[in-house]
Design a protein around this motif. Structure first.
Motif, PDB file in Angstrom:
ATOM      1  N   PRO A  26       0.815  -1.216   0.000  1.00 46.11           N
ATOM      2  CA  PRO A  26       0.000   0.000   0.000  1.00 46.11           C
ATOM      3  C   PRO A  26       0.855   1.274   0.000  1.00 46.11           C
ATOM      4  N   PHE A  27       0.251   2.368  -0.398  1.00 49.29           N
ATOM      5  CA  PHE A  27       0.827   3.717  -0.342  1.00 49.29           C
ATOM      6  C   PHE A  27       1.111   4.023   1.128  1.00 49.29           C
ATOM      7  N   HIS A  28       2.373   4.337   1.461  1.00 46.92           N
ATOM      8  CA  HIS A  28       2.750   4.515   2.861  1.00 46.92           C
ATOM      9  C   HIS A  28       3.943   5.448   3.021  1.00 46.92           C
ATOM     10  N   SER A  29       4.118   5.942   4.232  1.00 43.19           N
ATOM     11  CA  SER A  29       5.305   6.727   4.591  1.00 43.19           C
ATOM     12  C   SER A  29       5.908   6.129   5.853  1.00 43.19           C
ATOM     13  N   TYR A  49       4.257   9.479  -5.172  1.00 41.83           N
ATOM     14  CA  TYR A  49       5.099  10.071  -4.126  1.00 41.83           C
ATOM     15  C   TYR A  49       4.398  11.340  -3.638  1.00 41.83           C
ATOM     16  N   GLY A  50       3.940  11.349  -2.389  1.00 38.73           N
ATOM     17  CA  GLY A  50       3.180  12.484  -1.882  1.00 38.73           C
ATOM     18  C   GLY A  50       1.970  12.711  -2.766  1.00 38.73           C
ATOM     19  N   ASN A  51       1.848  13.913  -3.303  1.00 39.69           N
ATOM     20  CA  ASN A  51       0.721  14.253  -4.178  1.00 39.69           C
ATOM     21  C   ASN A  51       1.035  14.077  -5.663  1.00 39.69           C
ATOM     22  N   GLU A  52       2.220  13.547  -5.986  1.00 39.62           N
ATOM     23  CA  GLU A  52       2.654  13.426  -7.379  1.00 39.62           C
ATOM     24  C   GLU A  52       2.639  11.974  -7.852  1.00 39.62           C
ATOM     25  N   THR A  53       2.545  11.811  -9.157  1.00 43.17           N
ATOM     26  CA  THR A  53       2.761  10.513  -9.802  1.00 43.17           C
ATOM     27  C   THR A  53       3.689  10.760 -10.968  1.00 43.17           C
ATOM     28  N   ARG A  54       4.730   9.936 -11.084  1.00 42.72           N
ATOM     29  CA  ARG A  54       5.666  10.103 -12.201  1.00 42.72           C
ATOM     30  C   ARG A  54       6.064   8.749 -12.758  1.00 42.72           C
ATOM     31  N   ALA A  55       6.413   8.743 -14.031  1.00 40.23           N
ATOM     32  CA  ALA A  55       6.841   7.515 -14.702  1.00 40.23           C
ATOM     33  C   ALA A  55       8.223   7.110 -14.205  1.00 40.23           C
ATOM     34  N   ILE A  56       8.426   5.798 -14.056  1.00 37.11           N
ATOM     35  CA  ILE A  56       9.735   5.259 -13.687  1.00 37.11           C
ATOM     36  C   ILE A  56      10.084   4.143 -14.661  1.00 37.11           C
ATOM     37  N   ARG A  57      11.398   3.860 -14.781  1.00 44.31           N
ATOM     38  CA  ARG A  57      11.847   2.828 -15.713  1.00 44.31           C
ATOM     39  C   ARG A  57      13.179   2.261 -15.247  1.00 44.31           C
ATOM     40  N   ALA A  58      13.620   1.191 -15.888  1.00 41.97           N
ATOM     41  CA  ALA A  58      14.878   0.538 -15.547  1.00 41.97           C
ATOM     42  C   ALA A  58      16.008   1.557 -15.488  1.00 41.97           C
ATOM     43  N   GLY A  59      16.799   1.456 -14.438  1.00 46.20           N
ATOM     44  CA  GLY A  59      17.918   2.367 -14.230  1.00 46.20           C
ATOM     45  C   GLY A  59      17.614   3.494 -13.264  1.00 46.20           C
ATOM     46  N   ASP A  60      16.337   3.740 -12.963  1.00 47.54           N
ATOM     47  CA  ASP A  60      15.982   4.820 -12.043  1.00 47.54           C
ATOM     48  C   ASP A  60      16.322   4.454 -10.604  1.00 47.54           C
ATOM     49  N   VAL A  61      16.816   5.446  -9.855  1.00 47.28           N
ATOM     50  CA  VAL A  61      17.068   5.341  -8.422  1.00 47.28           C
ATOM     51  C   VAL A  61      16.099   6.290  -7.734  1.00 47.28           C
ATOM     52  N   ILE A  62      15.383   5.790  -6.733  1.00 46.11           N
ATOM     53  CA  ILE A  62      14.330   6.553  -6.073  1.00 46.11           C
ATOM     54  C   ILE A  62      14.660   6.704  -4.593  1.00 46.11           C
ATOM     55  N   CYS A  63      14.602   7.932  -4.097  1.00 48.74           N
ATOM     56  CA  CYS A  63      14.865   8.227  -2.695  1.00 48.74           C
ATOM     57  C   CYS A  63      13.547   8.492  -1.975  1.00 48.74           C
ATOM     58  N   CYS A  64      13.322   7.817  -0.866  1.00 48.23           N
ATOM     59  CA  CYS A  64      12.126   8.014  -0.048  1.00 48.23           C
ATOM     60  C   CYS A  64      12.558   8.261   1.399  1.00 48.23           C
ATOM     61  N   PRO A  65      12.801   9.531   1.745  1.00 47.29           N
ATOM     62  CA  PRO A  65      13.214   9.857   3.110  1.00 47.29           C
ATOM     63  C   PRO A  65      12.055   9.719   4.098  1.00 47.29           C
ATOM     64  N   THR A  66      12.359   9.818   5.374  1.00 46.03           N
ATOM     65  CA  THR A  66      11.332   9.754   6.398  1.00 46.03           C
ATOM     66  C   THR A  66      10.458  11.000   6.345  1.00 46.03           C
ATOM     67  N   GLY A  67       9.252  10.875   6.880  1.00 48.07           N
ATOM     68  CA  GLY A  67       8.327  11.997   6.925  1.00 48.07           C
ATOM     69  C   GLY A  67       6.897  11.502   7.033  1.00 48.07           C
ATOM     70  N   GLY A  68       5.976  12.397   6.797  1.00 50.01           N
ATOM     71  CA  GLY A  68       4.558  12.076   6.869  1.00 50.01           C
ATOM     72  C   GLY A  68       3.972  11.830   5.497  1.00 50.01           C
ATOM     73  N   PRO A  69       2.709  12.181   5.298  1.00 52.57           N
ATOM     74  CA  PRO A  69       2.038  11.934   4.017  1.00 52.57           C
ATOM     75  C   PRO A  69       2.753  12.561   2.814  1.00 52.57           C
ATOM     76  N   GLU A  70       3.501  13.617   3.031  1.00 51.76           N
ATOM     77  CA  GLU A  70       4.222  14.256   1.927  1.00 51.76           C
ATOM     78  C   GLU A  70       5.329  13.371   1.363  1.00 51.76           C
ATOM     79  N   THR A  71       5.768  12.352   2.119  1.00 53.50           N
ATOM     80  CA  THR A  71       6.790  11.420   1.629  1.00 53.50           C
ATOM     81  C   THR A  71       6.218  10.017   1.394  1.00 53.50           C
TER      82      THR A  71
END
Length: 158
Positions: free
Chosen positions: A56-59, A78-100
């Motif tokens: 599920p969508f979580h922080s 991610y937060g209020n955004e949605t973006r396309a991802i593909r092979a080779g992408d690195v994604i950072c998800c720091p700590t926080g509330g609903p915004e992360t």
């Protein structure tokens, strides 16, 4: 080379476990960190079929996460955004509330595979904005609740 005898594992040789919940959630995955003897980081490998997501969508309030897309494509919520991802992408998800809050969704017609790495904290609190839940995790303690179910600190105390 055996995973037990080494600090190295090849994702193509790991035994993946299938899990599914309802119509939206399905994956084949394995927790690699514990197999290799990791102490402070957790790492997993997930393969998500088309049209599904693994969780599920979580922080996180305590643990930071990083994802590396190995193959395929999809979307990152991610937060209020949605973006396309593909092979080779690195994604950072720091700590926080609903915004992360974050979730990887396979909205493509091919499998999506990714590695995740997270700090392993002894205590963690996760928030689930879509369902309004809060999860508290510490060792064997796993408690899921909703903010409206809270009781006062002194309730039941003599």
């Amino acid at each position: 080379m055996s995973v037990i005898d080494s600090k190295v594992a090849n994702i193509h040789e790991l035994a993946l476990e299938h899990s599914a919940q309802g119509e939206r959630y399905e994956s084949r995955s394995v927790r690699i960190g514990s197999l290799l003897g990791a102490k402070d980081l957790g790492y997993s490998y997930d393969v998500v079929p088309p049209g599904k997501r693994s969780c599920p969508f979580h922080s996180h309030r305590g643990e930071e996460e990083m994802f590396f897309i190995v193959r395929g494509r999809g979307s990152l919520r991610y937060g209020n955004e949605t973006r396309a991802i593909r092979a080779g992408d690195v994604i950072c998800c720091p700590t926080g509330g609903p915004e992360t809050a974050h979730q990887i969704v396979n909205d493509s017609d091919e499998e999506l595979a990714y590695l995740s790495v997270s700090t392993m904290m002894p205590v963690e609190v996760c928030e689930y904005p879509d369902s309004g839940k809060i999860g508290a995790y510490a060792g064997e303690l796993r408690h899921m609740t909703r903010p409206g179910d809270a009781v006062d600190y002194w309730v039941g105390e003599a």
